[in-house]
Scaffold this motif. Structure first.
Motif, PDB file in Angstrom:
ATOM      1  N   VAL A 296      72.582  54.309  73.891  1.00 47.61           N
ATOM      2  CA  VAL A 296      72.263  54.909  72.601  1.00 47.61           C
ATOM      3  C   VAL A 296      70.762  55.191  72.558  1.00 47.61           C
ATOM      4  O   VAL A 296      69.963  54.312  72.864  1.00 47.61           O
ATOM      5  N   PRO A 297      70.381  56.412  72.198  1.00 43.47           N
ATOM      6  CA  PRO A 297      68.938  56.708  72.131  1.00 43.47           C
ATOM      7  C   PRO A 297      68.280  55.882  71.023  1.00 43.47           C
ATOM      8  O   PRO A 297      68.827  55.709  69.949  1.00 43.47           O
ATOM      9  N   GLN A 298      67.052  55.441  71.354  1.00 45.32           N
ATOM     10  CA  GLN A 298      66.410  54.457  70.501  1.00 45.32           C
ATOM     11  C   GLN A 298      66.114  54.975  69.093  1.00 45.32           C
ATOM     12  O   GLN A 298      66.324  54.261  68.111  1.00 45.32           O
ATOM     13  N   GLU A 299      65.689  56.238  69.008  1.00 39.89           N
ATOM     14  CA  GLU A 299      65.309  56.719  67.676  1.00 39.89           C
ATOM     15  C   GLU A 299      66.504  56.757  66.726  1.00 39.89           C
ATOM     16  O   GLU A 299      66.392  56.478  65.553  1.00 39.89           O
ATOM     17  N   PHE A 300      67.675  57.099  67.301  1.00 39.40           N
ATOM     18  CA  PHE A 300      68.850  57.129  66.440  1.00 39.40           C
ATOM     19  C   PHE A 300      69.288  55.721  66.056  1.00 39.40           C
ATOM     20  O   PHE A 300      69.667  55.450  64.918  1.00 39.40           O
ATOM     21  N   LEU A 301      69.174  54.844  67.050  1.00 41.79           N
ATOM     22  CA  LEU A 301      69.570  53.461  66.799  1.00 41.79           C
ATOM     23  C   LEU A 301      68.766  52.880  65.640  1.00 41.79           C
ATOM     24  O   LEU A 301      69.288  52.161  64.795  1.00 41.79           O
ATOM     25  N   GLN A 302      67.465  53.230  65.620  1.00 35.70           N
ATOM     26  CA  GLN A 302      66.622  52.705  64.544  1.00 35.70           C
ATOM     27  C   GLN A 302      67.142  53.121  63.165  1.00 35.70           C
ATOM     28  O   GLN A 302      67.031  52.382  62.200  1.00 35.70           O
ATOM     29  N   ILE A 303      67.686  54.333  63.116  1.00 33.71           N
ATOM     30  CA  ILE A 303      68.168  54.810  61.821  1.00 33.71           C
ATOM     31  C   ILE A 303      69.401  54.033  61.365  1.00 33.71           C
ATOM     32  O   ILE A 303      69.504  53.606  60.226  1.00 33.71           O
ATOM     33  N   VAL A 304      70.338  53.860  62.305  1.00 32.86           N
ATOM     34  CA  VAL A 304      71.610  53.305  61.875  1.00 32.86           C
ATOM     35  C   VAL A 304      71.708  51.793  62.034  1.00 32.86           C
ATOM     36  O   VAL A 304      72.584  51.161  61.462  1.00 32.86           O
ATOM     37  N   GLN A 305      70.777  51.220  62.826  1.00 33.57           N
ATOM     38  CA  GLN A 305      70.921  49.815  63.205  1.00 33.57           C
ATOM     39  C   GLN A 305      71.232  48.895  62.021  1.00 33.57           C
ATOM     40  O   GLN A 305      72.276  48.253  61.973  1.00 33.57           O
ATOM     41  N   ALA A 306      70.338  48.891  61.062  1.00 33.67           N
ATOM     42  CA  ALA A 306      70.454  47.918  59.979  1.00 33.67           C
ATOM     43  C   ALA A 306      71.788  48.047  59.253  1.00 33.67           C
ATOM     44  O   ALA A 306      72.513  47.060  59.062  1.00 33.67           O
ATOM     45  N   HIS A 350      74.509  56.426  54.662  1.00 38.71           N
ATOM     46  CA  HIS A 350      74.541  57.819  54.229  1.00 38.71           C
ATOM     47  C   HIS A 350      73.144  58.304  53.893  1.00 38.71           C
ATOM     48  O   HIS A 350      72.725  59.385  54.297  1.00 38.71           O
ATOM     49  N   ILE A 351      72.427  57.480  53.123  1.00 42.13           N
ATOM     50  CA  ILE A 351      71.086  57.876  52.712  1.00 42.13           C
ATOM     51  C   ILE A 351      70.180  58.028  53.927  1.00 42.13           C
ATOM     52  O   ILE A 351      69.471  59.033  54.089  1.00 42.13           O
ATOM     53  N   ALA A 352      70.248  57.037  54.825  1.00 39.79           N
ATOM     54  CA  ALA A 352      69.392  57.085  56.007  1.00 39.79           C
ATOM     55  C   ALA A 352      69.670  58.328  56.827  1.00 39.79           C
ATOM     56  O   ALA A 352      68.757  58.977  57.347  1.00 39.79           O
ATOM     57  N   LEU A 353      70.951  58.678  56.925  1.00 43.71           N
ATOM     58  CA  LEU A 353      71.306  59.835  57.737  1.00 43.71           C
ATOM     59  C   LEU A 353      70.862  61.126  57.077  1.00 43.71           C
ATOM     60  O   LEU A 353      70.410  62.067  57.739  1.00 43.71           O
ATOM     61  N   LYS A 354      70.970  61.172  55.767  1.00 49.86           N
ATOM     62  CA  LYS A 354      70.535  62.368  55.048  1.00 49.86           C
ATOM     63  C   LYS A 354      69.046  62.591  55.234  1.00 49.86           C
ATOM     64  O   LYS A 354      68.580  63.702  55.405  1.00 49.86           O
ATOM     65  N   ALA A 355      68.310  61.481  55.213  1.00 46.28           N
ATOM     66  CA  ALA A 355      66.850  61.577  55.301  1.00 46.28           C
ATOM     67  C   ALA A 355      66.388  61.853  56.722  1.00 46.28           C
ATOM     68  O   ALA A 355      65.313  62.395  56.943  1.00 46.28           O
ATOM     69  N   ALA A 356      67.226  61.493  57.686  1.00 49.05           N
ATOM     70  CA  ALA A 356      66.771  61.579  59.070  1.00 49.05           C
ATOM     71  C   ALA A 356      66.678  63.025  59.536  1.00 49.05           C
ATOM     72  O   ALA A 356      67.457  63.870  59.145  1.00 49.05           O
ATOM     73  N   SER A 357      65.715  63.269  60.358  1.00 53.80           N
ATOM     74  CA  SER A 357      65.691  64.567  61.025  1.00 53.80           C
ATOM     75  C   SER A 357      65.813  64.300  62.511  1.00 53.80           C
ATOM     76  O   SER A 357      65.233  63.365  63.048  1.00 53.80           O
ATOM     77  N   LEU A 358      66.580  65.116  63.147  1.00 48.05           N
ATOM     78  CA  LEU A 358      66.877  64.830  64.556  1.00 48.05           C
ATOM     79  C   LEU A 358      66.395  65.987  65.412  1.00 48.05           C
ATOM     80  O   LEU A 358      67.105  66.498  66.257  1.00 48.05           O
ATOM     81  N   GLU A 359      65.180  66.393  65.160  1.00 45.67           N
ATOM     82  CA  GLU A 359      64.710  67.598  65.838  1.00 45.67           C
ATOM     83  C   GLU A 359      64.753  67.469  67.347  1.00 45.67           C
ATOM     84  O   GLU A 359      65.282  68.302  68.053  1.00 45.67           O
TER      85      GLU A 359
END
Lengths: 392, 392
Positions: A296-306, A350-359
């Motif tokens: 799992v890529p680290q930046e994405f993991l940080q978003i969903v981990q918690a 949901h909120i974290a994913l909405k706020a995240a940008s995955l450029e």
């Protein structure tokens, strides 16, 4: 000889394990042996002193066939056997009487036709699912007794005497079984069902807590630490439907005992069981994803981990609380709390994913983790349904 | 009276439906009735002319208890019954002889102890899963016959005569059952197992093809067109394990018939069945996601649409070809092709996702679709495993 010795020790070990896993098995064996010895000796003495050898045999037969592991199964078989014997005996005597009216020549034909019709109809009735589940054994005994009484070729007076003897011996045999089954270390099907549902819920809870605390959602600090979680306890839940169904069937025959009243809502258990199983299917899919080798890529993991950790841990705790609630039959208050927390985690996700940008993210690599998260969300929903069911 | 009439018509309708669903049920009922009538009349005449009423009864009893729906089950019960009767009879006579050595007073005690020990040991042996699966009925008959012979209180000469009569009548009853079961419209458990596995594979195939051609992956051209796909045919696959296990057990007893040789690899069917079931679990999870109300954002759908449709349609076709291959026992060549196509689609999906940039995308909305795609990938893997199994 060495091979034989190995085999013997292996069988011995298996036997001991079987007994240790569930000591009630040993007790059950002793109970059956006791009932059988009692009835056999009765038969032995009657055979010697009264010359009633043949009729006493039915008591032995009844004990062997009727005595089952659980009280419910024993009662179900015993009652089925008694009523079927009574009904078929009465009908058989009637049929014999009817056939007698047709004279020497007509009698066997009429008897044959009657046996044929009744056997065909009864055998067919065993294909009805409801009859199959509850009265299968009764129908069997019905055909058996009817054809035996009908064609036994005695006149009616002899028949009545025979029927009387048979009924008494069947009652002796069945009564001995039921009394020993109920009063000597009883094994209740209802209680087994109760515990099975609770332990199934527990198994799923353990799995969810396991992955919550596990390494899948950890950031790889010390290099590669993708140890695969081995927790296959939930697998047995996948195929528990047949056991649950049959235990619920037997439980319906049981009188009230301990914490269970006579009309305990056993159907509700089946409903909860079905939901738990559905949840287990999802966990099975989840398990496949978690144990794949994808990083799992680290930046994405940080978003969903918690939120993922919270979701799995808290839904696991909720399930555990529900399992305890089922077991103790108390209102699952703490389960509601955990459920709330896990539902909040879904919101957070949901909120974290909405706020995240995955450029700059690698979409391909994200997907497995996203799937895991998504299935977890479904599991939370499923746990909620289970919770509603338990409350009912 | 109106209510009663309603109920009667309902039962009648159910009965006709049951018969139409599987006409073999009607035939089976007639077969049982025929066997029973034959044996009963035999018994009737013997009872009248030879006075052997009691022994002839065993033939009737054997027919009723042994005649099962499939040939395998009938054979299993018949053989179990015969061997158990023989063995227990011999042991029982030995036990009687032994007890006779201890004189009038010691005899009942020795007999009681022997019955107790053997009953306890045999009952416990029924808890071994392997014995339970194959020889459960035999052990039951063993206990029954042993205790009946042991305590019947006759001297050895009388016993031998009785044993002789019993054996002959059990053989008559069992033989009649087996001959009628095999030669009159036989129902083979092996063939049923074969067809069950093939039809289970087919059900999954239908589901996958259904969502491939369905509206989930269509771009919403004419406004909202998110009709939910109702295809629950796969649900019966989830709980088919018990049926498969028991049929495989019965199939092992069956002689060669039609396209099946005596040592047909029935275990392989169980292996395929387990894989098919695993695939069904995944489809169940997938079903939950597809039937949720979330809208898939169009830009993401464009990326995954083609490959997802190919994956589900082609893996569906592959499964269908595998199902046909199982049914016809031919090499599934076309399945390999479809599997290749679906594996290519997985590759395409990976490439498409790697190339895609999701700068402005709504990550939250993507996830359900991503999950569906990801589960489809797992299903393709699973189908591949099934294919390997079928080839073996």
């Amino acid at each position: 000889p060495g091979k034989l010795k190995n085999k013997v020790t292996k069988v011995a070990k298996n036997t001991i394990k079987l007994g240790k896993d569930d000591p009630r098995r040993v007790i059950h064996s002793l109970k059956v042996a006791m009932a059988l010895t009692l009835v056999s000796l009765l038969y032995y003495w009657r055979a010697l002193y009264d010359g009633l050898g043949v009729a006493g045999m039915w008591a032995v037969l009844t004990v062997v066939v009727v005595f089952e592991f659980t009280v419910g199964a024993t009662l179900s078989k015993g009652l089925n056997r008694s009523f079927a014997t009574l009904l078929a005996g009465a009908l058989g005597i009637g049929a014999n009487h009817l056939a007698g009216l047709f004279g020497e020549q007509g009698e066997p034909i009429i008897l044959g036709v009657l046996v044929f019709l009744l056997a065909a109809a009864s055998t067919f009735s065993r294909f009805f699912p409801r009859i199959k589940a509850r009265y299968d054994y009764g129908v069997l005994i019905f055909i058996l007794t009817f054809s035996m009484v009908t064609v036994s070729g005695y006149r009616v007076e002899g028949l009545l005497e025979m029927a009387d003897q048979r009924l008494v011996t069947v009652l002796i045999g069945g009564g001995t079984c039921i009394i020993i089954a109920i009063f000597l270390c009883p094994v209740w099907a209802g209680e087994d069902l109760h515990n099975l549902i609770a332990s199934n819920t527990d198994k799923l809870a353990n799995y969810l807590e396991g992955i919550g605390g596990g390494e899948y959602f950890q950031l790889p600090k010390d290099g590669k630490s993708t140890k695969v979680i081995k927790n296959d306890g939930y697998k047995s839940v996948l195929n528990s439907k047949t056991t649950e169904d049959s235990w619920a069937n037997f439980a319906r025959w049981e009188p009230g005992h301990g914490r269970f009243k006579f009309c305990h809502p056993w159907k509700q258990y089946l409903k909860i069981g079905a939901l738990v199983r559905q949840c287990a299917y999802q966990i099975d899919t989840l398990n496949g994803h978690i144990n794949s080798d994808v990083h799992v890529p680290q930046e994405f993991l940080q978003i969903v981990q918690a939120s993922c950790i919270t979701m799995s841990t808290e839904s696991g705790k909720a399930l555990k609380a529900l399992g305890t609630a089922i077991k103790t039959m108390k209102d699952p208050k703490s389960a509601c709390q955990h459920l709330e927390t896990s539902k909040n985690a879904v919101e957070d996700l949901h909120i974290a994913l909405k706020a995240a940008s995955l450029e700059n993210a690698d979409v391909l690599a994200i997907i497995p983790a996203a799937t895991v998260a998504s299935i977890l969300v479904e599991i939370v929903k499923c746990v909620e349904k289970i919770s509603t069911s338990v409350h009912e």
